[in-house]
Write an enzyme that holds these catalytic residues in place. Structure first.
Site, PDB file in Angstrom:
ATOM      1  CG  HIS A  38      17.426 -17.975  -4.709  1.00 11.77           C
ATOM      2  ND1 HIS A  38      16.751 -17.218  -5.654  1.00 11.77           N
ATOM      3  CD2 HIS A  38      17.048 -17.475  -3.502  1.00 11.77           C
ATOM      4  CE1 HIS A  38      16.024 -16.307  -5.034  1.00 11.77           C
ATOM      5  NE2 HIS A  38      16.185 -16.447  -3.722  1.00 11.77           N
ATOM      6  CD  GLU A  39      16.666 -19.306  -0.222  1.00 11.97           C
ATOM      7  OE1 GLU A  39      17.014 -18.566   0.713  1.00 11.97           O
ATOM      8  OE2 GLU A  39      15.703 -19.051  -0.957  1.00 11.97           O
ATOM      9  CG  HIS A  49      19.375 -14.632  -0.122  1.00 13.97           C
ATOM     10  ND1 HIS A  49      19.259 -13.451  -0.821  1.00 13.97           N
ATOM     11  CD2 HIS A  49      18.288 -15.386  -0.466  1.00 13.97           C
ATOM     12  CE1 HIS A  49      18.158 -13.488  -1.556  1.00 13.97           C
ATOM     13  NE2 HIS A  49      17.557 -14.643  -1.365  1.00 13.97           N
ATOM     14  CG  ASP A 104      15.005 -12.392  -2.739  1.00 19.37           C
ATOM     15  OD1 ASP A 104      15.681 -13.072  -3.537  1.00 19.37           O
ATOM     16  OD2 ASP A 104      14.763 -12.753  -1.575  1.00 19.37           O
TER      17      ASP A 104
END
EC number: 3.4.24.20
Length: 351
Positions: A301-302, A305, A314
């Site tokens: 997820h991170e 970004h 998000d």
């Protein structure tokens, strides 16, 4: 005497009146200086007021004005010259997890007519170099999550907002450190947490490789792809494949992991334009290495970004919201961090 039909009509009116009077409502206003020299001095005070007739238990979402602990994209800022570049953080935050945990510190409770004011330093989140010195309109995000008092379930509401205008000049950006390591490194991590992170990085690497292999060998619609990224098109498939390819180009064993964050409701965060460091928070240490919302998945997820990886946003948090996004707006689903995480975790497993 009222007839039966008249009494029923009056009873219905009373019920309607009660429903209307119990409707939740919020207003949100900003205040600050009319002009600012140097963006490090760009501060606004955001005041949220309960304008409804019922007490609201509102989540301190890092992407809302109720939290100033993270430099998130909480404000829309614009001028005749354009908008500043967002250079703040992207945070993994799950409202459903927060509601389930139900810690008092996770909420702001406002009775009818009650207000709360939170100060925000905008220079930490926005770079005005490209748009230049000018008069800017600042409008806060209107979305808030709260606990429905009737069902104790998560609900959302949009506040009525008022913008603030200010002139900005002088230094237009705040300098920030960048890190691009060649091997795993840590900041503020105990030996125990370092061991945990080695396992998490290995899990994330496996997730990224497995996802890339799957997408490379499945070039048509599948249940797994459609669940997380919506109806299949070759263009969207190519975008998703490229993102996982980029993850493999920057192995998780090469990152710096920072353990200094103490926010219990947040899993992790990154500065998308500052590649190399992932900041781990309280919820990260409470979850599992693999599985739904896992440590390995959080690193997927991170990392998504980061601008050089995928530049995800998000748009939606949580499995349910991510699935809905894939169905209703696949163009946003392929740019949503949680969709990449849940595709990679593949839990429950889909083929």
């Amino acid at each position: 005497m009222f007839s039966l039909s008249s009494r029923f009509f009056l009873y219905s009116l009373c019920l309607s009146a009660v429903a209307v009077s119990a409707a939740p409502g919020l207003s949100l206003s900003l205040s600050g200086a009319d002009s600012v020299v140097d963006v490090e001095n760009l501060n606004v005070a955001a005041t949220l007021t309960n304008t409804g007739d019922t007490t609201l238990k509102i989540l301190n979402d890092p992407s809302s004005i109720l939290s100033s602990k993270f430099a998130t994209h909480t404000f829309d800022i614009s001028s005749d010259n354009g908008s500043p570049a967002f250079t703040g953080v992207k945070v993994k935050y799950d409202p459903n997890y927060v509601v389930k945990k139900n810690a008092d510190s996770s909420f702001t409770v406002l009775a009818p007519g009650e207000s709360v004011t939170v100060n925000h330093a905008l220079g930490a989140a926005y770079n005005f170099t490209g748009s230049g010195a000018a008069s800017y309109s600042i409008e806060p995000s209107s979305l808030f999550y709260y606990v429905d008092p009737d069902t104790n379930e998560l609900a959302s509401i949009n506040a009525d907002t008022q913008q603030h205008t200010t002139k900005i000049s002088g230094t237009l950006a705040v300098a920030r450190r960048s890190n691009l390591g060649k091997r795993i490194s840590y900041n503020g991590c105990t030996s125990s947490r370092q061991t945990t992170l080695v396992s998490a990085a290995a899990a994330a690497q496996t997730y990224a490789q497995s996802s890339y292999n799957y997408l490379s060998s499945h070039t048509a619609s599948t249940t797994r792809y459609v669940t997380w990224f919506g109806p299949y098109t070759s263009a969207r498939h190519s975008t998703v494949l490229s993102c996982f390819s980029n993850m493999l180009a920057y192995p998780y064993a090469n990152y710096e992991y920072d353990c200094t964050c103490t926010e219990s409701d947040v899993y992790a965060y990154v500065y998308p334009s500052q590649f190399g460091t992932i900041y781990l928070c309280g919820a990260f240490w409470q979850t599992t290495t693999t599985g739904t919302d896992s440590r390995g998945g959080t690193l997927i997820h991170e990392s998504s970004h980061f601008t050089i990886i995928c530049g995800t946003q998000d748009y939606a948090y949580g499995q349910s919201a991510a699935k809905s996004l894939a169905s209703s707006n696949p163009s946003e689903a392929i740019k949503n961090a949680d969709n990449y995480e849940y595709f990679a975790e593949n839990n429950p497993a889909q083929s």
